[in-house]
Design an enzyme around this catalytic site. Structure first.
Site, PDB file in Angstrom:
ATOM      1  N   MET A   9     -12.375   3.754   0.339  1.00  0.00           N
ATOM      2  CA  MET A   9     -12.908   4.012   1.621  1.00  0.00           C
ATOM      3  C   MET A   9     -13.694   5.394   1.478  1.00  0.00           C
ATOM      4  O   MET A   9     -13.272   6.453   2.026  1.00  0.00           O
ATOM      5  CB  MET A   9     -11.811   4.012   2.653  1.00  0.00           C
ATOM      6  CG  MET A   9     -11.154   2.726   2.908  1.00  0.00           C
ATOM      7  SD  MET A   9      -9.807   2.738   3.556  1.00  0.00           S
ATOM      8  CE  MET A   9      -8.803   2.767   2.183  1.00  0.00           C
ATOM      9  N   HIS A  17      -1.312  -1.353  -3.971  1.00  0.00           N
ATOM     10  CA  HIS A  17      -2.771  -0.985  -3.341  1.00  0.00           C
ATOM     11  C   HIS A  17      -3.008   0.383  -3.381  1.00  0.00           C
ATOM     12  O   HIS A  17      -1.852   1.107  -2.867  1.00  0.00           O
ATOM     13  CB  HIS A  17      -2.565  -1.688  -1.934  1.00  0.00           C
ATOM     14  CG  HIS A  17      -3.950  -1.717  -1.218  1.00  0.00           C
ATOM     15  ND1 HIS A  17      -4.930  -2.559  -1.593  1.00  0.00           N
ATOM     16  CD2 HIS A  17      -4.465  -0.996  -0.067  1.00  0.00           C
ATOM     17  CE1 HIS A  17      -6.082  -2.278  -0.666  1.00  0.00           C
ATOM     18  NE2 HIS A  17      -5.666  -1.601   0.125  1.00  0.00           N
ATOM     19  N   MET A  69     -10.909  -6.506   6.500  1.00  0.00           N
ATOM     20  CA  MET A  69     -10.181  -5.541   7.292  1.00  0.00           C
ATOM     21  C   MET A  69      -9.730  -5.925   8.464  1.00  0.00           C
ATOM     22  O   MET A  69     -10.451  -6.451   9.298  1.00  0.00           O
ATOM     23  CB  MET A  69     -10.920  -4.187   7.287  1.00  0.00           C
ATOM     24  CG  MET A  69     -11.163  -3.401   6.232  1.00  0.00           C
ATOM     25  SD  MET A  69      -9.639  -3.069   5.108  1.00  0.00           S
ATOM     26  CE  MET A  69      -8.827  -2.000   6.350  1.00  0.00           C
ATOM     27  N   ASP A  77      -5.018   3.453  -1.617  1.00  0.00           N
ATOM     28  CA  ASP A  77      -6.064   3.428  -0.368  1.00  0.00           C
ATOM     29  C   ASP A  77      -6.722   4.745  -0.822  1.00  0.00           C
ATOM     30  O   ASP A  77      -6.065   5.867  -0.522  1.00  0.00           O
ATOM     31  CB  ASP A  77      -5.490   3.417   0.740  1.00  0.00           C
ATOM     32  CG  ASP A  77      -5.173   2.102   1.415  1.00  0.00           C
ATOM     33  OD1 ASP A  77      -5.967   1.139   1.437  1.00  0.00           O
ATOM     34  OD2 ASP A  77      -3.963   1.803   1.635  1.00  0.00           O
ATOM     35  N   SER A  94       0.811  -1.214  -0.014  1.00  0.00           N
ATOM     36  CA  SER A  94       0.087   0.067  -0.181  1.00  0.00           C
ATOM     37  C   SER A  94       1.028   1.334   0.021  1.00  0.00           C
ATOM     38  O   SER A  94       1.662   1.306   1.097  1.00  0.00           O
ATOM     39  CB  SER A  94      -1.006   0.069   1.189  1.00  0.00           C
ATOM     40  OG  SER A  94      -1.225   1.308   1.346  1.00  0.00           O
ATOM     41  N   ASP A 105      -6.161  -6.828   4.859  1.00  0.00           N
ATOM     42  CA  ASP A 105      -5.494  -5.327   5.039  1.00  0.00           C
ATOM     43  C   ASP A 105      -5.485  -4.926   6.223  1.00  0.00           C
ATOM     44  O   ASP A 105      -6.513  -4.564   6.974  1.00  0.00           O
ATOM     45  CB  ASP A 105      -6.370  -4.582   3.836  1.00  0.00           C
ATOM     46  CG  ASP A 105      -5.777  -3.144   3.713  1.00  0.00           C
ATOM     47  OD1 ASP A 105      -4.674  -3.013   4.317  1.00  0.00           O
ATOM     48  OD2 ASP A 105      -6.391  -2.301   2.874  1.00  0.00           O
ATOM     49  N   HIS A 138      -8.713   0.355  -3.196  1.00  0.00           N
ATOM     50  CA  HIS A 138      -9.734   0.115  -2.261  1.00  0.00           C
ATOM     51  C   HIS A 138     -10.310   1.524  -1.669  1.00  0.00           C
ATOM     52  O   HIS A 138      -9.499   2.467  -1.164  1.00  0.00           O
ATOM     53  CB  HIS A 138      -8.649  -0.304  -0.919  1.00  0.00           C
ATOM     54  CG  HIS A 138      -9.210  -0.486   0.503  1.00  0.00           C
ATOM     55  ND1 HIS A 138      -8.626  -0.564   1.569  1.00  0.00           N
ATOM     56  CD2 HIS A 138     -10.483  -0.564   0.709  1.00  0.00           C
ATOM     57  CE1 HIS A 138      -9.529  -0.749   2.531  1.00  0.00           C
ATOM     58  NE2 HIS A 138     -10.784  -0.744   1.955  1.00  0.00           N
ATOM     59  N   MET A 155      -9.205   7.602   0.374  1.00  0.00           N
ATOM     60  CA  MET A 155     -10.080   8.182   1.426  1.00  0.00           C
ATOM     61  C   MET A 155     -10.573   9.562   1.286  1.00  0.00           C
ATOM     62  O   MET A 155     -10.088  10.372   0.886  1.00  0.00           O
ATOM     63  CB  MET A 155      -9.319   8.105   2.790  1.00  0.00           C
ATOM     64  CG  MET A 155      -8.251   6.747   3.006  1.00  0.00           C
ATOM     65  SD  MET A 155      -7.478   6.721   4.457  1.00  0.00           S
ATOM     66  CE  MET A 155      -6.682   5.254   4.441  1.00  0.00           C
TER      67      MET A 155
HETATM   68  C1  DX5 Z   1      -6.204   1.304   6.269  1.00  0.00           C
HETATM   69  C2  DX5 Z   1      -5.740   0.729   4.875  1.00  0.00           C
HETATM   70  C3  DX5 Z   1      -4.526  -0.039   4.572  1.00  0.00           C
HETATM   71  C4  DX5 Z   1      -3.392   0.499   5.036  1.00  0.00           C
HETATM   72  C5  DX5 Z   1      -2.279  -0.615   5.504  1.00  0.00           C
HETATM   73  O1  DX5 Z   1      -7.298   1.976   5.976  1.00  0.00           O
HETATM   74  O2  DX5 Z   1      -6.738   0.307   4.018  1.00  0.00           O
HETATM   75  O3  DX5 Z   1      -4.388  -0.495   3.448  1.00  0.00           O
HETATM   76  O4  DX5 Z   1      -2.778   1.381   4.582  1.00  0.00           O
HETATM   77  O5  DX5 Z   1      -1.108  -0.217   6.163  1.00  0.00           O
HETATM   78  P1  DX5 Z   1      -0.434  -1.093   7.279  1.00  0.00           P
HETATM   79  O6  DX5 Z   1       0.104  -2.322   6.628  1.00  0.00           O
HETATM   80  O7  DX5 Z   1       0.579  -0.114   7.779  1.00  0.00           O
HETATM   81  O8  DX5 Z   1      -1.343  -1.255   8.234  1.00  0.00           O
HETATM   82 ZN    ZN Z   2      -6.366  -0.812   2.030  1.00  0.00          ZN
END
Ligand code: DX5
Ligand code: ZN
Length: 216
Positions: free
Chosen positions: A68, A33, A137, A35, A8, A175, A66, A37
Site C-alpha cells: 500500500m 500476509h 479490498m 501489509d 496478516s 482482505d 501487499h 504502508m
Molecule cells: C488493511 C490491510 C489488511 C488488514 C486485515 O489495510 O490490508 O490486510 O490488516 O486486517 P483485518 O482482518 O483485521 O481487517
Molecule cells: Zn493486506
C-alpha cells in the site's frame, strides 16, 4: 482450488513477533500476509525490510506482501531479494501497471493486483490475464480491525466471471474485516484466498480459528 488462508501480521503483537509467527507456522495457514504502508498511499505507516528479514527467517509459510505504497516499482527487486513469493501492488498506485507486473515476474515472484472498495472490477479487464492474484479490498486499506464492506461479495463474483471470460486463472483474494461469519459466503462468491488479521490474532486460539476459516 483449495482455500488459502493468509494471516496478516499487522494485527500481531510485534513485541512477540517470533511467537506469533510460530503460531502461524503450527497452523493450517498457507501464507503470511505482509501489509506494507508508506503513510502516503494510505494514512498509516507499518513496517519494512528490517522486519521482513526476520519474518522470512522464522516463517515456514509463503510470504504474501501487499504494497500500500506509491511508486512500488522502486522496491520490487528488494522484495524479491527478501524472499517474498507473492507481491501485490495497488491498481490505484500504478501508472504503468502492465510494466510493474512484468517487473515483479521478472524478479521471480507471482504478481498480484489489489483494488480499493471504490474501484470497479471491470477496470481489470485488460490486465487480468497478466496476473497471478487479484486482491479485492473489503475495507479501505490502512488499518486492521475495520468493518467488512458488503458489496465485496458481488465484486468477487464479477472477478470470477471476468477470469472465466478471459480464460484466465488468477487467485481471487479478499482482505479486510474477514471473520467466521463472512468467510463461507466469500468462498461461495468465488474467493480462493482470505487475508485475516484481527480475527486470527485476537482469537484465544488462533490455530483453531485458522482451521475454521479454512474449512468453511
Ligand atoms: C488493511 C490491510 C489488511 C488488514 C486485515 O489495510 O490490508 O490486510 O490488516 O486486517 P483485518 O482482518 O483485521 O481487517
Ligand atoms: Zn493486506
Amino acid at each position: 482450488m483449495k482455500h488459502i488462508i493468509s494471516p496478516s501480521i499487522l494485527a500481531a503483537d510485534f513485541a512477540n513477533l517470533g511467537a506469533e509467527i510460530e503460531k502461524i507456522n503450527n497452523s493450517q495457514a498457507d501464507w503470511i500476509h505482509l501489509d506494507i504502508m508508506d503513510g502516503v498511499f494510505v494514512p498509516n505507516i507499518s513496517f519494512g525490510f528490517p522486519v521482513i528479514k526476520y519474518v522470512k527467517k522464522h516463517a515456514r509459510k509463503i510470504l504474501d506482501a501487499h504494497l500500500m505504497i506509491v511508486n512500488p516499482d522502486n522496491y520490487i527487486e528488494r522484495f524479491g531479494e527478501a524472499g517474498t513469493e507473492y507481491l501485490t501492488v495497488h491498481y490505484e498506485a500504478c501508472t504503468h501497471l502492465h510494466r510493474t507486473l512484468q517487473k515483479i515476474r521478472s524478479c521471480g515472484m507471482k504478481a498480484g493486483v489489489a483494488i480499493n472498495p471504490h474501484t470497479p472490477v471491470n477496470l481489470l479487464s485488460e490486465i487480468i490475464s497478466e496476473t497471478d492474484l487479484i486482491l479485492i479490498m473489503s475495507v479501505n486499506p490502512g488499518f486492521s480491525g475495520q468493518k467488512f464492506i458488503s458489496n465485496t461479495y458481488s465484486k468477487v463474483a464479477q472477478t470470477k466471471e471476468l477470469l472465466q471470460q478471459k480464460n484466465a486463472n488468477a487467485i481471487i483474494q479478499v482482505d479486510g474485516g474477514i471473520d467466521l461469519n463472512n468467510a463461507a459466503k466469500l468462498y461461495e462468491a468465488g474467493a480462493n484466498a482470505l487475508v485475516v488479521g484481527n480475527t486470527v490474532f485476537m482469537s484465544n486460539d488462533p490455530i483453531d480459528t485458522i482451521y475454521q476459516l479454512k474449512c468453511q
